[in-house]
Design a protein around this motif. Structure first.
Motif, PDB file in Angstrom:
ATOM      1  N   LEU A 115       0.857  -1.179   0.000  1.00 33.01           N
ATOM      2  CA  LEU A 115       0.000   0.000   0.000  1.00 33.01           C
ATOM      3  C   LEU A 115       0.896   1.234   0.000  1.00 33.01           C
ATOM      4  O   LEU A 115       1.729   1.415   0.892  1.00 33.01           O
ATOM      5  CB  LEU A 115      -0.894  -0.016   1.234  1.00 33.01           C
ATOM      6  CG  LEU A 115      -1.957   1.072   1.364  1.00 33.01           C
ATOM      7  CD1 LEU A 115      -2.966   0.978   0.227  1.00 33.01           C
ATOM      8  CD2 LEU A 115      -2.655   0.954   2.715  1.00 33.01           C
ATOM      9  N   MET A 116       0.739   2.055  -1.015  1.00 29.83           N
ATOM     10  CA  MET A 116       1.612   3.217  -1.191  1.00 29.83           C
ATOM     11  C   MET A 116       0.781   4.497  -1.054  1.00 29.83           C
ATOM     12  O   MET A 116       0.043   4.863  -1.972  1.00 29.83           O
ATOM     13  CB  MET A 116       2.296   3.174  -2.554  1.00 29.83           C
ATOM     14  CG  MET A 116       3.102   1.909  -2.801  1.00 29.83           C
ATOM     15  SD  MET A 116       4.505   1.711  -1.682  1.00 29.83           S
ATOM     16  CE  MET A 116       5.609   2.975  -2.321  1.00 29.83           C
ATOM     17  N   LEU A 117       0.892   5.157   0.094  1.00 29.17           N
ATOM     18  CA  LEU A 117       0.121   6.365   0.352  1.00 29.17           C
ATOM     19  C   LEU A 117       1.006   7.597   0.440  1.00 29.17           C
ATOM     20  O   LEU A 117       0.525   8.684   0.766  1.00 29.17           O
ATOM     21  CB  LEU A 117      -0.685   6.205   1.647  1.00 29.17           C
ATOM     22  CG  LEU A 117      -1.667   5.026   1.655  1.00 29.17           C
ATOM     23  CD1 LEU A 117      -2.409   4.965   2.986  1.00 29.17           C
ATOM     24  CD2 LEU A 117      -2.658   5.118   0.501  1.00 29.17           C
ATOM     25  N   LYS A 118       2.292   7.432   0.141  1.00 25.07           N
ATOM     26  CA  LYS A 118       3.217   8.551   0.066  1.00 25.07           C
ATOM     27  C   LYS A 118       4.005   8.446  -1.230  1.00 25.07           C
ATOM     28  O   LYS A 118       4.292   7.353  -1.703  1.00 25.07           O
ATOM     29  CB  LYS A 118       4.170   8.550   1.265  1.00 25.07           C
ATOM     30  CG  LYS A 118       3.498   8.836   2.598  1.00 25.07           C
ATOM     31  CD  LYS A 118       4.524   8.903   3.719  1.00 25.07           C
ATOM     32  CE  LYS A 118       3.848   9.240   5.051  1.00 25.07           C
ATOM     33  NZ  LYS A 118       4.832   9.308   6.168  1.00 25.07           N
ATOM     34  N   ALA A 119       4.373   9.600  -1.772  1.00 20.75           N
ATOM     35  CA  ALA A 119       5.093   9.618  -3.046  1.00 20.75           C
ATOM     36  C   ALA A 119       6.530   9.145  -2.875  1.00 20.75           C
ATOM     37  O   ALA A 119       7.146   9.314  -1.823  1.00 20.75           O
ATOM     38  CB  ALA A 119       5.083  11.028  -3.632  1.00 20.75           C
ATOM     39  N   THR A 120       7.037   8.512  -3.926  1.00 25.29           N
ATOM     40  CA  THR A 120       8.438   8.125  -4.012  1.00 25.29           C
ATOM     41  C   THR A 120       9.109   9.003  -5.060  1.00 25.29           C
ATOM     42  O   THR A 120       8.601   9.136  -6.171  1.00 25.29           O
ATOM     43  CB  THR A 120       8.577   6.644  -4.414  1.00 25.29           C
ATOM     44  OG1 THR A 120       7.940   5.834  -3.431  1.00 25.29           O
ATOM     45  CG2 THR A 120      10.031   6.247  -4.517  1.00 25.29           C
ATOM     46  N   VAL A 125      15.451   8.166  -3.700  1.00 30.53           N
ATOM     47  CA  VAL A 125      15.194   6.787  -3.336  1.00 30.53           C
ATOM     48  C   VAL A 125      16.479   6.073  -2.947  1.00 30.53           C
ATOM     49  O   VAL A 125      17.487   6.148  -3.654  1.00 30.53           O
ATOM     50  CB  VAL A 125      14.510   6.037  -4.495  1.00 30.53           C
ATOM     51  CG1 VAL A 125      14.511   4.535  -4.232  1.00 30.53           C
ATOM     52  CG2 VAL A 125      13.089   6.531  -4.647  1.00 30.53           C
ATOM     53  N   LYS A 126      16.445   5.403  -1.844  1.00 29.08           N
ATOM     54  CA  LYS A 126      17.519   4.528  -1.423  1.00 29.08           C
ATOM     55  C   LYS A 126      17.038   3.092  -1.564  1.00 29.08           C
ATOM     56  O   LYS A 126      15.841   2.828  -1.589  1.00 29.08           O
ATOM     57  CB  LYS A 126      17.907   4.819   0.026  1.00 29.08           C
ATOM     58  CG  LYS A 126      18.380   6.248   0.274  1.00 29.08           C
ATOM     59  CD  LYS A 126      18.664   6.467   1.748  1.00 29.08           C
ATOM     60  CE  LYS A 126      19.079   7.912   2.002  1.00 29.08           C
ATOM     61  NZ  LYS A 126      19.323   8.163   3.454  1.00 29.08           N
ATOM     62  N   THR A 127      17.980   2.171  -1.609  1.00 30.32           N
ATOM     63  CA  THR A 127      17.604   0.773  -1.775  1.00 30.32           C
ATOM     64  C   THR A 127      16.605   0.338  -0.719  1.00 30.32           C
ATOM     65  O   THR A 127      15.613  -0.340  -1.005  1.00 30.32           O
ATOM     66  CB  THR A 127      18.851  -0.123  -1.715  1.00 30.32           C
ATOM     67  OG1 THR A 127      19.757   0.285  -2.728  1.00 30.32           O
ATOM     68  CG2 THR A 127      18.476  -1.585  -1.926  1.00 30.32           C
ATOM     69  N   GLU A 128      16.825   0.764   0.531  1.00 30.73           N
ATOM     70  CA  GLU A 128      15.923   0.334   1.602  1.00 30.73           C
ATOM     71  C   GLU A 128      14.529   0.935   1.461  1.00 30.73           C
ATOM     72  O   GLU A 128      13.548   0.379   1.964  1.00 30.73           O
ATOM     73  CB  GLU A 128      16.514   0.684   2.970  1.00 30.73           C
ATOM     74  CG  GLU A 128      16.825   2.157   3.173  1.00 30.73           C
ATOM     75  CD  GLU A 128      18.261   2.509   2.821  1.00 30.73           C
ATOM     76  OE1 GLU A 128      18.783   3.480   3.401  1.00 30.73           O
ATOM     77  OE2 GLU A 128      18.870   1.812   1.962  1.00 30.73           O
ATOM     78  N   ASP A 129      14.429   2.061   0.748  1.00 34.31           N
ATOM     79  CA  ASP A 129      13.111   2.672   0.547  1.00 34.31           C
ATOM     80  C   ASP A 129      12.219   1.831  -0.357  1.00 34.31           C
ATOM     81  O   ASP A 129      10.996   2.000  -0.365  1.00 34.31           O
ATOM     82  CB  ASP A 129      13.263   4.066  -0.067  1.00 34.31           C
ATOM     83  CG  ASP A 129      13.954   5.035   0.880  1.00 34.31           C
ATOM     84  OD1 ASP A 129      13.833   4.847   2.104  1.00 34.31           O
ATOM     85  OD2 ASP A 129      14.613   5.967   0.387  1.00 34.31           O
ATOM     86  N   ASN A 163      12.225  -5.699  -4.698  1.00 34.47           N
ATOM     87  CA  ASN A 163      11.644  -5.577  -3.356  1.00 34.47           C
ATOM     88  C   ASN A 163      11.705  -6.942  -2.682  1.00 34.47           C
ATOM     89  O   ASN A 163      10.842  -7.783  -2.890  1.00 34.47           O
ATOM     90  CB  ASN A 163      10.212  -5.068  -3.462  1.00 34.47           C
ATOM     91  CG  ASN A 163       9.540  -4.899  -2.102  1.00 34.47           C
ATOM     92  OD1 ASN A 163      10.148  -5.143  -1.058  1.00 34.47           O
ATOM     93  ND2 ASN A 163       8.276  -4.489  -2.117  1.00 34.47           N
ATOM     94  N   ARG A 164      12.715  -7.141  -1.863  1.00 36.91           N
ATOM     95  CA  ARG A 164      12.947  -8.461  -1.278  1.00 36.91           C
ATOM     96  C   ARG A 164      11.948  -8.817  -0.191  1.00 36.91           C
ATOM     97  O   ARG A 164      11.917  -9.959   0.271  1.00 36.91           O
ATOM     98  CB  ARG A 164      14.373  -8.528  -0.731  1.00 36.91           C
ATOM     99  CG  ARG A 164      15.453  -8.413  -1.821  1.00 36.91           C
ATOM    100  CD  ARG A 164      16.851  -8.556  -1.242  1.00 36.91           C
ATOM    101  NE  ARG A 164      17.153  -7.529  -0.261  1.00 36.91           N
ATOM    102  CZ  ARG A 164      17.586  -6.307  -0.554  1.00 36.91           C
ATOM    103  NH1 ARG A 164      17.754  -5.965  -1.840  1.00 36.91           N
ATOM    104  NH2 ARG A 164      17.863  -5.423   0.380  1.00 36.91           N
TER     105      ARG A 164
END
Length: 528
Positions: free
Chosen positions: A159-164, A169-173, A519-520
C-alpha cells in the motif's frame, strides 16, 4: 527549491484530454509535470492529466487489457497467435511481461496521484476552493482505483500512500511488504469516500472521462461487492454496496441510453453519454500528425478481425472470440446478442461481410461491441483508434444494486428483480414473453444476476473478477473446456488452450519476478 523532474510526453496526453473530455487545456502545452511539489493551478492540472494518462498506457487499457490478459473467462477467449503461452491463454508465469507491465504502470499512476496529493493543499496556490477540492477528489479517486485494480488481480499488495521520488530513493526505501488484502481494500474505500465529498456531481462534470461523485459512488459499490465475495467473504459489505449503488440512482441524473448499440457507437465517435457512461478511458484522434500517440486500440484488438488494406472498415486483429455459453444466454429477440457477438465476419478478396450460419460454431464468432465500422474519423489508423473504453456504466450499477439487495440480510428481492428488468427492458422488445423475469427467490435471483451480467457487460473486462468473487471461476472454466468443439481450426486450438490451461491458482496472478528481485520483502502468491 526542491528538484523538479519533467517528463516530456509530447502532445500525447495534452491532446488526449482536449475537447471537453478530461480537462479543457491548451493543446500547445506538451508536458506533464511529475515534481516534488506544484505551485500553480496549471501545474496541478498538468499533474492530474498525468495521473489519468495511466489508464491509457499500453500495458493497461491502451492495449493489453483489451482482450490480451484472459479477463473474458467464460464469455470469450483470446485467439491471437502472438500471445500464445502467455497470460492471454492462461499459460501464466511470474516472468510474463504483460503482468509486469500491469503491476508497474498502476504503481506509477499511484505515485503520480501521491505527488499531486502532497501539493494540492498548498495555500500559496491561487485556485478556488471548489476547483482545488475537485482536483484533490480526482487524485484520491484515481489512487483508490489503481490500488483496487492491483488488489483484485494480485491479492494483498504494498500500500503506497506517500510519493516516491527517484532522486531521493535509497535501496531500503524500495523494500515494502505486502499489505493484507482487507487492509488494501479498506484504504481504497477510504480514498473513494474522501473523494465523494470533494468531487463535483456528474451534472456539472458532464463527462465520463473525468471522475465525479457518481463515479466514486459506483466504484464504492463495486469495491464493496468484491469485499463481500471471495476471498474476503465480508458479507457485511453487501449492505454497503446497496447503499452506494442507491446513491447513484438517487442522484436522479443517470439513465440507460434507449439503444444498447448506441452506447458503443458513442464510444467510437467521441460522443459523451454521461447518463449511461459513468467512467471511461479517454482516447482521441486517428493516429496521424499531432494525434499520433493519443489513440488506443479499442476495436482494433477487441473487435471484428479485418486485414490491413486501403478500405475504411478499419484494421482489427480479432483477438477475442465468444463462447457458446454466452451466445446461448440470450433469448430470441435480445438486441444485445448480435451487437455483443458479431453475427458476421469478413472474407474474400476484396473483403465482403458474410453472415455466420447456424451450422457454424458460436466459438468462432468475434466480439462485436467495439466496431471500427462505427468510427467516423478518417483516415482510420491501423495502429490506433479514437474509441473510448467503459470502466463503469449505469447498467452495471443497476445490476450491482440488484446483487447487493439479494445478498444482504432482509434485502428487498422485489426491488432487486426490478433492477434486472430495467436492464432487460432496453434490450428485449415489448411483447416478448422473455422480456421480464419473475423470480424473487434468492437462488433464482442469484442465477439471474450471474447470467445478466454476462449478457450486458461481456467483453468489458469484468467477467473473470466476477467469477472469482462468486467462487465459481475454476468450475466455470472447466465447464467451458468441456464445451469446446472438436476440430483443428486455429481458434478451436486457442479455445482448448485457454480453458484447458486455467487452474485454481489463476484466481490471482503471480507477483512479477522482477518486482520480487527489487523488493525483497515481497512474497509470492500460493501456487506460483
Amino acid at each position: 527549491m526542491k528538484h523538479i523532474k519533467i517528463y516530456f510526453i509530447l502532445v500525447t496526453v495534452a491532446l488526449c484530454f482536449a475537447c471537453n473530455k478530461v480537462l479543457d487545456i491548451d493543446a500547445g502545452k506538451y508536458i506533464i509535470l511529475e515534481e516534488d511539489y506544484y505551485k500553480t493551478e496549471e501545474q496541478l492540472n498538468a499533474a492530474l492529466r498525468g495521473a489519468y494518462a495511466t489508464l491509457a498506457d499500453g500495458s493497461l487499457f491502451g492495449n493489453n487489457l483489451l482482450g490480451r490478459m484472459g479477463l473474458e473467462a467464460d464469455e470469450g477467449y483470446e485467439s491471437y497467435s502472438s500471445d500464445l503461452n502467455t497470460v492471454g491463454d492462461y499459460n501464466v508465469y511470474a516472468t510474463d511481461s504483460k503482468i509486469l507491465g500491469y503491476y508497474r504502470v498502476f504503481y506509477r499512476g499511484i505515485n503520480r496521484a501521491n505527488l499531486l496529493l502532497e501539493s494540492v493543499d498548498d495555500p500559496t496556490i491561487t485556485i478556488t476552493a471548489k476547483e482545488r477540492n475537485h482536483i484533490k477528489g480526482q487524485a484520491l479517486f484515481l489512487r483508490g482505483y489503481f490500488h483496487f485494480m492491483l488488489a483484485n488481480k494480485f491479492g494483498g499488495v504494498p500500500l503506497m500512500l506517500k510519493a516516491t521520488r527517484s532522486d531521493a530513493v535509497k535501496t531500503e526505501d524500495l523494500q515494502k511488504p505486502r499489505t493484507a488484502l482487507k487492509d488494501v481494500y479498506a484504504a481504497v474505500l477510504n480514498d473513494l469516500k474522501s473523494a465523494v465529498d470533494l468531487l463535483k456531481p456528474m451534472s456539472e462534470v458532464n463527462t465520463g472521462t473525468q471522475a465525479s461523485k457518481s463515479a466514486a459512488w459506483a466504484m464504492l459499490a463495486r469495491v464493496s461487492l468484491y469485499m463481500a465475495g471471495q476471498p474476503l467473504n465480508d458479507a457485511s459489505k453487501y449492505a454497503e454496496a446497496a447503499e452506494w449503488a442507491k446513491k447513484v440512482k438517487d442522484a436522479n441524473y443517470h439513465a440507460l441510453n434507449p439503444s444498447y448499440e448506441k452506447v458503443f457507437v458513442n464510444y467510437a465517435t467521441d460522443v459523451m453519454d454521461p447518463k449511461e457512461s459513468i467512467f471511461e478511458v479517454d482516447f482521441y484522434g486517428n493516429g496521424t500528425g499531432i494525434y499520433a500517440s493519443t489513440g488506443g486500440m479499442v476495436g482494433r484488438n477487441n473487435g471484428i478481425a479485418y486485414p490491413l488494406d486501403s478500405s475504411n472498415v478499419g484494421y482489427g486483429i480479432g483477438a477475442i472470440r465468444s463462447t457458446s455459453y454466452l451466445y446461448n444466454l440470450y433469448t430470441t429477440g435480445d438486441t444485445r446478442r448480435d451487437w455483443a457477438i458479431a453475427p458476421y465476419y469478413y472474407t474474400g478478396t476484396p473483403r465482403v461481410k458474410t453472415n455466420w450460419t447456424a451450422q457454424q460454431t458460436t466459438f468462432a464468432r468475434y466480439s462485436g461491441k467495439f466496431r471500427r465500422e462505427s468510427e467516423i474519423l478518417l483516415p482510420k489508423s491501423s495502429a490506433s483508434t479514437p474509441q473510448n473504453y467503459p470502466l463503469m456504466r449505469y447498467s452495471d450499477v443497476l445490476l450491482m444494486y440488484a446483487e447487493a439487495l439479494n445478498e444482504m440480510p432482509g434485502g428487498d428481492k422485489v426491488l432487486a428483480l426490478e433492477q434486472i428488468n430495467v436492464v432487460r427492458r432496453r434490450a428485449i422488445p415489448v411483447g416478448s414473453p422473455d422480456r421480464e423475469l419473475t423470480v424473487t427467490d434468492y437462488t433464482g435471483l442469484k442465477d439471474a444476476i450471474i447470467e445478466e451480467r454476462a449478457r450486458e457487460l461481456c467483453f468489458e473486462g469484468l467477467r473473470k473478477n466476477d467469477l472469482v468473487r462468486w467462487g465459481i471461476f475454476t468450475s466455470s472454466m472447466q465447464s467451458l473446456n468441456n464445451q469446446v468443439p472438436i476440430g483443428t481450426s486455429s481458434y478451436i486450438i486457442s479455445a482448448r488452450a485457454y480453458y484447458g490451461n486455467a487452474k485454481p491458482r489463476d484466481v490471482v496472478w503471480p507477483i512479477p519476478t522482477y518486482e520480487m528481485t527489487v523488493n525483497r520483502l515481497l512474497t509470492q502468491n500460493v501456487g506460483w
